[in-house]
Design a protein around this motif. Structure first.
Motif, PDB file in Angstrom:
ATOM      1  N   GLU A   1       0.835  -1.200   0.000  1.00 56.81           N
ATOM      2  CA  GLU A   1       0.000   0.000   0.000  1.00 56.81           C
ATOM      3  C   GLU A   1       0.873   1.254   0.000  1.00 56.81           C
ATOM      4  OE1 GLU A   1      -3.857   1.810   2.457  1.00 56.81           O
ATOM      5  OE2 GLU A   1      -2.538   0.353   3.423  1.00 56.81           O
ATOM      6  N   THR A   2       0.381   2.318  -0.645  1.00 59.58           N
ATOM      7  CA  THR A   2       1.018   3.628  -0.589  1.00 59.58           C
ATOM      8  C   THR A   2       0.113   4.568   0.193  1.00 59.58           C
ATOM      9  OG1 THR A   2       2.179   3.359  -2.701  1.00 59.58           O
ATOM     10  CG2 THR A   2       1.844   5.609  -1.930  1.00 59.58           C
ATOM     11  N   VAL A   3       0.643   5.103   1.289  1.00 61.04           N
ATOM     12  CA  VAL A   3      -0.116   5.984   2.176  1.00 61.04           C
ATOM     13  C   VAL A   3       0.566   7.341   2.215  1.00 61.04           C
ATOM     14  CG1 VAL A   3      -0.792   6.421   4.571  1.00 61.04           C
ATOM     15  CG2 VAL A   3      -1.043   4.128   3.593  1.00 61.04           C
ATOM     16  N   CYS A   4      -0.199   8.408   2.041  1.00 57.85           N
ATOM     17  CA  CYS A   4       0.312   9.768   2.176  1.00 57.85           C
ATOM     18  C   CYS A   4      -0.217  10.376   3.469  1.00 57.85           C
ATOM     19  CB  CYS A   4      -0.098  10.631   0.995  1.00 57.85           C
ATOM     20  SG  CYS A   4       0.863  10.309  -0.512  1.00 57.85           S
ATOM     21  N   LEU A   5       0.686  10.862   4.306  1.00 56.88           N
ATOM     22  CA  LEU A   5       0.337  11.569   5.526  1.00 56.88           C
ATOM     23  C   LEU A   5       0.339  13.063   5.243  1.00 56.88           C
ATOM     24  CD1 LEU A   5       2.585   9.720   8.150  1.00 56.88           C
ATOM     25  CD2 LEU A   5       0.218   9.215   7.555  1.00 56.88           C
ATOM     26  N   ILE A   6      -0.774  13.723   5.467  1.00 53.22           N
ATOM     27  CA  ILE A   6      -0.876  15.162   5.244  1.00 53.22           C
ATOM     28  C   ILE A   6      -1.317  15.836   6.539  1.00 53.22           C
ATOM     29  CG2 ILE A   6      -1.440  14.797   2.802  1.00 53.22           C
ATOM     30  CD1 ILE A   6      -4.337  15.631   3.506  1.00 53.22           C
ATOM     31  N   GLY A   7      -1.129  17.144   6.580  1.00 51.89           N
ATOM     32  CA  GLY A   7      -1.554  17.893   7.746  1.00 51.89           C
ATOM     33  C   GLY A   7      -0.651  19.092   7.960  1.00 51.89           C
ATOM     34  N   PRO A   8      -1.038  19.996   8.858  1.00 53.09           N
ATOM     35  CA  PRO A   8      -0.247  21.198   9.091  1.00 53.09           C
ATOM     36  C   PRO A   8       1.102  20.881   9.715  1.00 53.09           C
ATOM     37  CG  PRO A   8      -1.982  21.004  10.735  1.00 53.09           C
ATOM     38  CD  PRO A   8      -2.239  19.942   9.715  1.00 53.09           C
ATOM     39  N   SER A   9       2.033  21.822   9.599  1.00 49.84           N
ATOM     40  CA  SER A   9       3.327  21.675  10.257  1.00 49.84           C
ATOM     41  C   SER A   9       3.111  21.539  11.761  1.00 49.84           C
ATOM     42  CB  SER A   9       4.210  22.885   9.959  1.00 49.84           C
ATOM     43  OG  SER A   9       4.479  22.972   8.572  1.00 49.84           O
ATOM     44  N   GLY A  10       3.894  20.637  12.370  1.00 48.81           N
ATOM     45  CA  GLY A  10       3.760  20.419  13.805  1.00 48.81           C
ATOM     46  C   GLY A  10       2.680  19.453  14.201  1.00 48.81           C
ATOM     47  N   SER A  11       2.081  18.770  13.229  1.00 46.63           N
ATOM     48  CA  SER A  11       0.985  17.854  13.544  1.00 46.63           C
ATOM     49  C   SER A  11       1.463  16.465  13.959  1.00 46.63           C
ATOM     50  CB  SER A  11       0.038  17.731  12.345  1.00 46.63           C
ATOM     51  OG  SER A  11       0.725  17.231  11.209  1.00 46.63           O
ATOM     52  N   GLY A  12       2.769  16.193  13.830  1.00 38.59           N
ATOM     53  CA  GLY A  12       3.297  14.902  14.257  1.00 38.59           C
ATOM     54  C   GLY A  12       3.594  13.938  13.126  1.00 38.59           C
ATOM     55  N   LYS A  13       3.440  14.385  11.881  1.00 41.20           N
ATOM     56  CA  LYS A  13       3.629  13.482  10.739  1.00 41.20           C
ATOM     57  C   LYS A  13       5.057  12.940  10.673  1.00 41.20           C
ATOM     58  CE  LYS A  13       2.697  16.602   7.648  1.00 41.20           C
ATOM     59  NZ  LYS A  13       2.728  17.767   8.603  1.00 41.20           N
ATOM     60  N   SER A  14       6.024  13.845  10.703  1.00 36.73           N
ATOM     61  CA  SER A  14       7.422  13.415  10.600  1.00 36.73           C
ATOM     62  C   SER A  14       7.846  12.620  11.821  1.00 36.73           C
ATOM     63  CB  SER A  14       8.337  14.633  10.414  1.00 36.73           C
ATOM     64  OG  SER A  14       8.105  15.251   9.162  1.00 36.73           O
ATOM     65  N   THR A  15       7.344  12.989  12.987  1.00 37.47           N
ATOM     66  CA  THR A  15       7.666  12.229  14.198  1.00 37.47           C
ATOM     67  C   THR A  15       7.148  10.806  14.092  1.00 37.47           C
ATOM     68  OG1 THR A  15       7.643  14.223  15.567  1.00 37.47           O
ATOM     69  CG2 THR A  15       7.371  12.118  16.696  1.00 37.47           C
ATOM     70  N   LEU A  16       5.924  10.635  13.600  1.00 31.23           N
ATOM     71  CA  LEU A  16       5.378   9.292  13.418  1.00 31.23           C
ATOM     72  C   LEU A  16       6.251   8.488  12.462  1.00 31.23           C
ATOM     73  CD1 LEU A  16       3.248   7.100  13.727  1.00 31.23           C
ATOM     74  CD2 LEU A  16       1.868   8.287  12.009  1.00 31.23           C
ATOM     75  N   LEU A  17       6.669   9.115  11.368  1.00 31.81           N
ATOM     76  CA  LEU A  17       7.518   8.434  10.398  1.00 31.81           C
ATOM     77  C   LEU A  17       8.821   7.975  11.062  1.00 31.81           C
ATOM     78  CD1 LEU A  17       6.658   8.132   7.398  1.00 31.81           C
ATOM     79  CD2 LEU A  17       8.429   9.806   6.846  1.00 31.81           C
ATOM     80  N   ARG A  18       9.421   8.854  11.849  1.00 30.28           N
ATOM     81  CA  ARG A  18      10.689   8.532  12.501  1.00 30.28           C
ATOM     82  C   ARG A  18      10.511   7.454  13.570  1.00 30.28           C
ATOM     83  NH1 ARG A  18      14.896  12.101  11.731  1.00 30.28           N
ATOM     84  NH2 ARG A  18      15.677  11.755  13.848  1.00 30.28           N
TER      85      ARG A  18
END
Length: 263
Positions: free
Chosen positions: A39-56
């Protein structure tokens, strides 16, 4: 991939009840996310929403405070004993990361190595691939990302877009089962964004990988994602097929965000 199909395919990435704190600041709240194999999933949302932290957290570049993350059958970053989690030693975590490739906002290429050497280095040193085989595959990957003529160029001789394409090829060279992209175009000049997105689109179409992308490129998410996940304030707010989330969002916070970024 439809929702029905997802239920029939085992999760490749499983995030279960994950909380993450930085000191006194909680940045992820009870995250539950299942990503199917392929599956290909795109995480979107405002800066500071936790997207990059979740990825890491998915490849244990960040520790989690509660919950569990699995890639395939592996519990990422920890081993469980008598119901308690014990963090792996760094070399054990690094061994797990071989399966989970990551492309960062900054390119992080070795400045003293050519494009070809950057791609071939890890397969030789970590996977113990014979040098001739690793170099041959590196040349193939450079051709795939449109940089066959730049094999002997150093990062300082390449544009930002070219460096990011080398970074993508370097990640793919490790043959990961999961590939994470952390806003891979955010550090690029606008005129260079398209060339990187085209490489990523080709990868989604042709690679046999599970792909998770943090992105602000809504057109890219619409075109390539099987599922779009909207995050805000450290929480998963809404998810679904791209047309549903981007065109007919159900949550007011999602509508507010999209009204600001889609003109």
């Amino acid at each position: 991939m439809t929702a029905e199909t997802q239920t029939l395919v085992r999760p490749m990435v499983s995030v279960e009840g994950v909380d993450k704190w930085f000191g006194q600041n909680q940045v992820l709240f009870d995250i539950d996310l299942q990503i199917a194999e392929g599956e290909t999933v795109c995480l979107i949302g405002p800066s500071g929403s936790g997207k990059s932290t979740l990825l890491r957290c998915i490849n244990h570049l960040e520790e989690i405070n509660t919950g569990r993350i699995r890639v395939g059958d592996d519990l990422i970053g920890y081993r469980e004993k008598r119901g308690r989690l014990h963090e792996l030693k760094e070399h054990e975590a690094c061994h797990q990361r071989v399966r989970v490739g990551m492309v960062f906002q900054q390119f992080n290429l070795f400045p003293h190595m050519t494009a070809l050497e950057n791609i071939a280095f890890a397969p030789i040193k970590i996977l113990r691939v014979p040098k001739a085989e690793a170099i041959s595959r590196a040349r193939t990957l450079l051709e795939r990302v449109g940089l066959a003529a730049k094999a002997d160029f150093y990062p300082s001789q390449l544009s930002g877009g070219q460096q990011q394409r080398v970074a993508i090829a370097r990640a793919v060279a490790m043959r990961p089962t999961v590939l994470l992209f952390d806003e891979p175009t955010s550090a690029l000049d606008p005129e260079l964004v398209g060339e990187v997105l085209e490489v990523m689109k080709d990868l989604v179409r042709t690679a046999n990988m599970t792909i998770v992308v943090v992105t602000h490129e809504m057109g890219f998410a619409r075109e390539v994602a099987d599922r779009v996940v909207f995050m805000a304030d450290g929480r998963l707010v809404e998810q679904g097929e791209p047309a549903q989330v981007l065109d007919s969002p159900q949550n007011a916070r999602t509508r507010e965000f999209l009204s600001a970024v889609i003109r």
